[in-house]
Design a protein around this motif. Structure first.
Motif, PDB file in Angstrom:
ATOM      1  N   ASN A  30       0.807  -1.223   0.000  1.00  0.00           N
ATOM      2  CA  ASN A  30       0.000   0.000   0.000  1.00  0.00           C
ATOM      3  C   ASN A  30       0.839   1.271   0.000  1.00  0.00           C
ATOM      4  O   ASN A  30       0.518   2.237  -0.671  1.00  0.00           O
ATOM      5  CB  ASN A  30      -0.951   0.011   1.200  1.00  0.00           C
ATOM      6  CG  ASN A  30      -2.041  -1.021   1.057  1.00  0.00           C
ATOM      7  OD1 ASN A  30      -2.540  -1.260  -0.032  1.00  0.00           O
ATOM      8  ND2 ASN A  30      -2.407  -1.653   2.148  1.00  0.00           N
ATOM      9  N   ALA A  31       1.903   1.278   0.762  1.00  0.00           N
ATOM     10  CA  ALA A  31       2.724   2.489   0.888  1.00  0.00           C
ATOM     11  C   ALA A  31       3.851   2.482  -0.139  1.00  0.00           C
ATOM     12  O   ALA A  31       4.173   1.457  -0.730  1.00  0.00           O
ATOM     13  CB  ALA A  31       3.305   2.577   2.285  1.00  0.00           C
ATOM     14  N   CYS A  32       4.456   3.635  -0.334  1.00  0.00           N
ATOM     15  CA  CYS A  32       5.613   3.720  -1.218  1.00  0.00           C
ATOM     16  C   CYS A  32       6.445   4.932  -0.817  1.00  0.00           C
ATOM     17  O   CYS A  32       6.002   5.781  -0.045  1.00  0.00           O
ATOM     18  CB  CYS A  32       5.186   3.823  -2.673  1.00  0.00           C
ATOM     19  SG  CYS A  32       4.339   5.361  -3.069  1.00  0.00           S
ATOM     20  N   GLY A  33       7.623   5.000  -1.329  1.00  0.00           N
ATOM     21  CA  GLY A  33       8.495   6.154  -1.115  1.00  0.00           C
ATOM     22  C   GLY A  33       9.161   6.504  -2.422  1.00  0.00           C
ATOM     23  O   GLY A  33       9.385   5.635  -3.270  1.00  0.00           O
ATOM     24  N   ALA A  34       9.481   7.751  -2.591  1.00  0.00           N
ATOM     25  CA  ALA A  34      10.149   8.197  -3.807  1.00  0.00           C
ATOM     26  C   ALA A  34      11.304   9.110  -3.413  1.00  0.00           C
ATOM     27  O   ALA A  34      11.142  10.000  -2.576  1.00  0.00           O
ATOM     28  CB  ALA A  34       9.169   8.940  -4.719  1.00  0.00           C
ATOM     29  N   PHE A  35      12.457   8.850  -3.995  1.00  0.00           N
ATOM     30  CA  PHE A  35      13.650   9.641  -3.722  1.00  0.00           C
ATOM     31  C   PHE A  35      14.224  10.077  -5.064  1.00  0.00           C
ATOM     32  O   PHE A  35      14.297   9.292  -5.996  1.00  0.00           O
ATOM     33  CB  PHE A  35      14.676   8.815  -2.958  1.00  0.00           C
ATOM     34  CG  PHE A  35      14.177   8.334  -1.627  1.00  0.00           C
ATOM     35  CD1 PHE A  35      14.362   9.092  -0.487  1.00  0.00           C
ATOM     36  CD2 PHE A  35      13.494   7.141  -1.520  1.00  0.00           C
ATOM     37  CE1 PHE A  35      13.890   8.666   0.745  1.00  0.00           C
ATOM     38  CE2 PHE A  35      13.012   6.693  -0.298  1.00  0.00           C
ATOM     39  CZ  PHE A  35      13.210   7.459   0.835  1.00  0.00           C
ATOM     40  N   SER A  36      14.633  11.313  -5.158  1.00  0.00           N
ATOM     41  CA  SER A  36      15.210  11.803  -6.407  1.00  0.00           C
ATOM     42  C   SER A  36      16.731  11.740  -6.330  1.00  0.00           C
ATOM     43  O   SER A  36      17.320  11.666  -5.252  1.00  0.00           O
ATOM     44  CB  SER A  36      14.747  13.237  -6.678  1.00  0.00           C
ATOM     45  OG  SER A  36      15.203  14.101  -5.654  1.00  0.00           O
ATOM     46  N   ILE A  37      17.354  11.743  -7.498  1.00  0.00           N
ATOM     47  CA  ILE A  37      18.805  11.762  -7.574  1.00  0.00           C
ATOM     48  C   ILE A  37      19.228  12.849  -8.552  1.00  0.00           C
ATOM     49  O   ILE A  37      18.431  13.305  -9.371  1.00  0.00           O
ATOM     50  CB  ILE A  37      19.384  10.406  -8.038  1.00  0.00           C
ATOM     51  CG1 ILE A  37      18.921  10.071  -9.456  1.00  0.00           C
ATOM     52  CG2 ILE A  37      19.019   9.302  -7.063  1.00  0.00           C
ATOM     53  CD1 ILE A  37      19.745   9.003 -10.120  1.00  0.00           C
ATOM     54  N   GLY A  38      20.477  13.224  -8.477  1.00  0.00           N
ATOM     55  CA  GLY A  38      21.033  14.183  -9.416  1.00  0.00           C
ATOM     56  C   GLY A  38      21.676  13.471 -10.594  1.00  0.00           C
ATOM     57  O   GLY A  38      21.946  12.260 -10.550  1.00  0.00           O
ATOM     58  N   GLN A  39      21.932  14.190 -11.648  1.00  0.00           N
ATOM     59  CA  GLN A  39      22.545  13.634 -12.853  1.00  0.00           C
ATOM     60  C   GLN A  39      23.875  12.940 -12.534  1.00  0.00           C
ATOM     61  O   GLN A  39      24.191  11.904 -13.101  1.00  0.00           O
ATOM     62  CB  GLN A  39      22.774  14.746 -13.887  1.00  0.00           C
ATOM     63  CG  GLN A  39      23.346  14.271 -15.207  1.00  0.00           C
ATOM     64  CD  GLN A  39      22.402  13.380 -15.986  1.00  0.00           C
ATOM     65  OE1 GLN A  39      21.189  13.499 -15.861  1.00  0.00           O
ATOM     66  NE2 GLN A  39      22.942  12.489 -16.785  1.00  0.00           N
ATOM     67  N   SER A  40      24.632  13.501 -11.591  1.00  0.00           N
ATOM     68  CA  SER A  40      25.933  12.920 -11.245  1.00  0.00           C
ATOM     69  C   SER A  40      25.793  11.555 -10.573  1.00  0.00           C
ATOM     70  O   SER A  40      26.781  10.821 -10.467  1.00  0.00           O
ATOM     71  CB  SER A  40      26.708  13.871 -10.331  1.00  0.00           C
ATOM     72  OG  SER A  40      26.029  14.030  -9.097  1.00  0.00           O
ATOM     73  N   GLN A  41      24.610  11.195 -10.120  1.00  0.00           N
ATOM     74  CA  GLN A  41      24.384   9.911  -9.455  1.00  0.00           C
ATOM     75  C   GLN A  41      23.786   8.862 -10.386  1.00  0.00           C
ATOM     76  O   GLN A  41      23.506   7.742  -9.958  1.00  0.00           O
ATOM     77  CB  GLN A  41      23.456  10.119  -8.258  1.00  0.00           C
ATOM     78  CG  GLN A  41      24.045  11.041  -7.206  1.00  0.00           C
ATOM     79  CD  GLN A  41      22.979  11.523  -6.246  1.00  0.00           C
ATOM     80  OE1 GLN A  41      21.946  12.037  -6.665  1.00  0.00           O
ATOM     81  NE2 GLN A  41      23.227  11.351  -4.958  1.00  0.00           N
ATOM     82  N   LEU A  42      23.613   9.191 -11.655  1.00  0.00           N
ATOM     83  CA  LEU A  42      22.950   8.295 -12.598  1.00  0.00           C
ATOM     84  C   LEU A  42      23.688   6.965 -12.759  1.00  0.00           C
ATOM     85  O   LEU A  42      23.067   5.904 -12.745  1.00  0.00           O
ATOM     86  CB  LEU A  42      22.769   8.970 -13.959  1.00  0.00           C
ATOM     87  CG  LEU A  42      21.995   8.185 -15.006  1.00  0.00           C
ATOM     88  CD1 LEU A  42      20.605   7.824 -14.502  1.00  0.00           C
ATOM     89  CD2 LEU A  42      21.902   8.988 -16.293  1.00  0.00           C
ATOM     90  N   ALA A  43      24.997   6.995 -12.883  1.00  0.00           N
ATOM     91  CA  ALA A  43      25.762   5.748 -13.062  1.00  0.00           C
ATOM     92  C   ALA A  43      25.600   4.850 -11.834  1.00  0.00           C
ATOM     93  O   ALA A  43      25.458   3.625 -11.974  1.00  0.00           O
ATOM     94  CB  ALA A  43      27.235   6.049 -13.315  1.00  0.00           C
ATOM     95  N   ASP A  44      25.607   5.440 -10.637  1.00  0.00           N
ATOM     96  CA  ASP A  44      25.400   4.650  -9.414  1.00  0.00           C
ATOM     97  C   ASP A  44      24.021   4.001  -9.418  1.00  0.00           C
ATOM     98  O   ASP A  44      23.869   2.839  -9.032  1.00  0.00           O
ATOM     99  CB  ASP A  44      25.547   5.526  -8.168  1.00  0.00           C
ATOM    100  CG  ASP A  44      26.972   5.978  -7.929  1.00  0.00           C
ATOM    101  OD1 ASP A  44      27.905   5.316  -8.432  1.00  0.00           O
ATOM    102  OD2 ASP A  44      27.139   7.002  -7.241  1.00  0.00           O
ATOM    103  N   LEU A  45      23.006   4.740  -9.843  1.00  0.00           N
ATOM    104  CA  LEU A  45      21.649   4.198  -9.903  1.00  0.00           C
ATOM    105  C   LEU A  45      21.564   3.047 -10.906  1.00  0.00           C
ATOM    106  O   LEU A  45      20.953   2.015 -10.624  1.00  0.00           O
ATOM    107  CB  LEU A  45      20.642   5.287 -10.285  1.00  0.00           C
ATOM    108  CG  LEU A  45      19.205   4.812 -10.484  1.00  0.00           C
ATOM    109  CD1 LEU A  45      18.637   4.234  -9.190  1.00  0.00           C
ATOM    110  CD2 LEU A  45      18.336   5.938 -10.994  1.00  0.00           C
TER     111      LEU A  45
END
Length: 83
Positions: A30-45
């Motif tokens: 039922n629940a969820c969470g959303a976290f944003s990242i910056g462009q510099s973190q794209l490779a890590d994601l």
């Protein structure tokens, strides 16, 4: 954000249930969470997504979510986090 998450859950649930009998009981929590990242973190994601199965073999979703909440200094009542 909530509308986007609703659409993602709805579309992916529909897709999962089309995959066969084994997935007919699929349901999102039922629940969820959303976290944003910056462009510099794209490779890590991208690495995280590619290795997610192995990662969650070592650390549970709940443990990881708690870590994210702490990292971003978000207070959350766990009574409302888990189904």
């Amino acid at each position: 954000m909530s509308q986007l998450i609703q659409e993602i859950k709805q579309d992916s649930s529909h897709w999962m249930k089309q995959q066969g009998v084994a997935y007919l009981d699929f349901a999102w929590q039922n629940a969820c969470g959303a976290f944003s990242i910056g462009q510099s973190q794209l490779a890590d994601l991208q690495r995280y997504i590619a290795n997610q199965r192995d990662h969650h073999g070592r650390e549970s979703f709940e443990s990881e979510f708690r870590s994210l909440l702490a990292k971003y200094e978000i207070d959350a009542d766990e009574r409302y986090l888990w189904d």
